[in-house]
Design an enzyme around this catalytic site. Structure first.
Site, PDB file in Angstrom:
ATOM      1  N   LYS A 120       0.873  -1.189   0.000  1.00 30.71           N
ATOM      2  CA  LYS A 120       0.000   0.000   0.000  1.00 30.71           C
ATOM      3  C   LYS A 120       0.898   1.222   0.000  1.00 30.71           C
ATOM      4  O   LYS A 120       2.036   1.168   0.461  1.00 30.71           O
ATOM      5  CB  LYS A 120      -0.868   0.014   1.265  1.00 30.71           C
ATOM      6  CG  LYS A 120      -2.084   0.881   1.141  1.00 30.71           C
ATOM      7  CD  LYS A 120      -3.166   0.118   0.403  1.00 30.71           C
ATOM      8  CE  LYS A 120      -4.495   0.771   0.436  1.00 30.71           C
ATOM      9  NZ  LYS A 120      -5.557  -0.205   0.124  1.00 30.71           N
TER      10      LYS A 120
HETATM   11  N1  GLU Z   1      -7.301  -0.053  -2.920  1.00 25.98           N
HETATM   12  C1  GLU Z   1      -8.056  -1.228  -3.178  1.00 25.98           C
HETATM   13  C2  GLU Z   1      -8.085  -2.124  -1.962  1.00 25.98           C
HETATM   14  O1  GLU Z   1      -7.867  -1.679  -0.854  1.00 25.98           O
HETATM   15  C3  GLU Z   1      -7.628  -1.939  -4.452  1.00 25.98           C
HETATM   16  C4  GLU Z   1      -6.223  -2.428  -4.482  1.00 25.98           C
HETATM   17  C5  GLU Z   1      -5.793  -2.940  -5.859  1.00 25.98           C
HETATM   18  O2  GLU Z   1      -6.590  -2.964  -6.773  1.00 25.98           O
HETATM   19  O3  GLU Z   1      -4.611  -3.310  -5.954  1.00 25.98           O
HETATM   20  O4  GLU Z   1      -8.405  -3.280  -2.028  1.00 25.98           O
END
Ligand code: GLU
Length: 451
Positions: A138
């Site tokens: 993240k």
């Molecule tokens: N931000 C989204 C999540 O928390 C998507 C992450 C992604 O598609 O890699 O799942």
């Protein structure tokens, strides 16, 4: 003095009414933050509770308690008025045992390292549970996108990409959208990365997912998290004797996840009766048209002032009688007071970590079923995986294929969670962690630890 009693789910309830997780020795051993309500410690402790229940090897608990890499960058960007501002950005790479690091980029003025670490950790768990070949990561920028012009945002996003370019890649770490970031931002990241890596890789745009469809994005990615929330509800509601077409529901947060969850759940016949976001709280027991509200929110910036519903207080929003409540905003919003007020049968976590352990204990004691985020909101990363597969194989899938494949992954993840609940007689969140940890444990067992 407060006394503590251990409840059947292994959580400790103290006499002052606060529920806290019994602290695993690994929390101290791995140096996790000790301050009360720290999101990272809360999140990891919940996993450690599941690990204890399933007797996960100790070395795995240690590995998963901390991310592999924590990258923090500072970078200057010129504003429209000619002045320079310094920005802070993050990329946390939690684990890559199952495949490349994967997870979104949050653009928010209040983003901190511990939040990003928690969210990266949750991605490891989510990707494992939903059966995609990724680890967890993240990132984010400490910025309020609403305070910047499009050209300032473009410079901020491109400069951030340059700052982390050596730490991401189509086979190494693949970011995506999260709160505050969108497909336009993803396009700028893909373009900047492609420019910086002109001679490498077959398709450098595969470095990021959630791109616009006109630039390598997948059909169905924009609605994917909401679609996954509804797929999970449709799969799980019957065992709670609820029919989607008869349900009423409320939504907290009317951005991408909240609005798509509402629109798709409404298509199944469910009725939206209350909504809330950073601008206010609205209610209409006769029903709010989710498509109409989504149009209003995209032109006015929030639910406040929506003419076809009444303004209400925060308490009235939480106390509204509904079958399903969908928190789709930020972390730690459902604490004990909110959990006491809720008047619903099911909470479907569209956001990441919207419920604190203390809030969850109140809900479980009150008989409210909680569909945990690592299951319920895994639709986004699942369709991100489909986008990446399409980029790598130079294909474009039609929407029917995307939706059908997504549904298969969501239903399978729900089955795995249910099976773990049956085996370990625990709540659904613990069960989802157990199912996620089982896959990670199998991978570590065959891989071993280098050297
Ligand atoms: N931000 C989204 C999540 O928390 C998507 C992450 C992604 O598609 O890699 O799942």
């Amino acid at each position: 003095m407060s006394t503590a009693t251990k409840s059947k789910n292994g959580k400790v309830a103290s006499s002052n009414g606060k529920a806290t997780m019994k602290q695993d020795p690994i929390v101290a051993e791995t140096g996790l933050p000790t301050e009360a309500n720290n999101l990272y410690t809360e999140t990891v402790s919940t996993m450690l509770h599941a690990a204890e229940l399933m007797n996960l090897p100790r070395y795995l608990r240690l590995i998963l308690a901390q991310p592999k890499n924590e990258i923090m960058v500072h970078f200057p960007v010129q504003m429209d008025n000619g002045q320079f501002k310094l920005f802070k950005g993050y990329r946390v790479q939690h684990n890559n045992a199952l495949g490349p690091y994967k997870g979104g980029l949050r653009f928010h003025h209040d983003v901190h390292l511990d939040d990003v670490k928690s969210l990266a950790f949750l991605m490891t768990m989510k990707c494992s549970l939903v059966g995609v070949p990724y680890g967890g990561g993240k990132g984010g920028i400490k910025v309020n996108p609403r305070e910047h012009s499009a050209s300032e945002m473009e410079r901020i996003v491109r400069r951030f990409t340059a700052a982390i370019a050596h730490n991401i890649g189509p086979d190494y770490d693949i970011p995506a959208p999260d709160v505050g970031s969108n497909s336009q931002h993803m396009a700028w990241i893909a373009d900047t990365f492609s420019f910086l890596s002109e001679i490498g890789g077959d398709n450098p745009a595969a470095v990021i997912t959630g791109k616009p469809v006109s630039y390598g994005g997948s059909l169905g990615r924009e609605k994917a998290t909401g679609q996954g929330v509804v797929d999970t509800l449709v799969e799980m509601l019957p065992e709670l004797k609820l029919k989607p077409e008869k349900c009423t529901f409320s939504v907290l947060g009317f951005g991408n996840v909240g609005s798509w969850s509402a629109k798709i759940f409404q298509e199944k016949g469910a009725k939206l009766t209350a909504a809330a976001d950073h601008t206010g709280f609205i209610i209409n027991e006769k029903g709010i048209d989710a498509d109409d509200l989504a149009k209003y929110v995209s032109s006015k910036g929030g639910v406040a002032g929506y003419p076809k519903a009444s303004k209400c207080s925060k308490d009235d929003f939480y106390k509204a009688k509904v079958d399903v409540f969908i928190p789709a905003a930020l972390e730690q919003m459902i604490k004990e007071p909110e959990a006491h007020m809720l008047n619903c049968k099911v909470v479907a976590e569209g956001a990441n970590a919207p419920t604190t352990p203390a809030g969850e204990k109140v809900m479980l004691d009150r008989g409210i079923e909680v569909l945990p985020a690592i299951l319920c909101n895994a639709g986004g990363v699942t369709v991100s995986y489909f986008e990446w597969v399409q980029n790598k194989t130079f294909q474009a899938w039609d929407l029917e294929k995307v939706d059908a494949e997504l549904n298969k992954h969501m239903v399978k993840a729900a089955h795995k969670t249910r099976a773990a609940r049956g085996q370990y007689k625990c709540d659904l969140r613990t069960a989802a962690y157990v199912a996620a940890l089982q896959r990670l444990a199998e991978a570590y067992e065959v891989r071993g630890i280098f050297p």
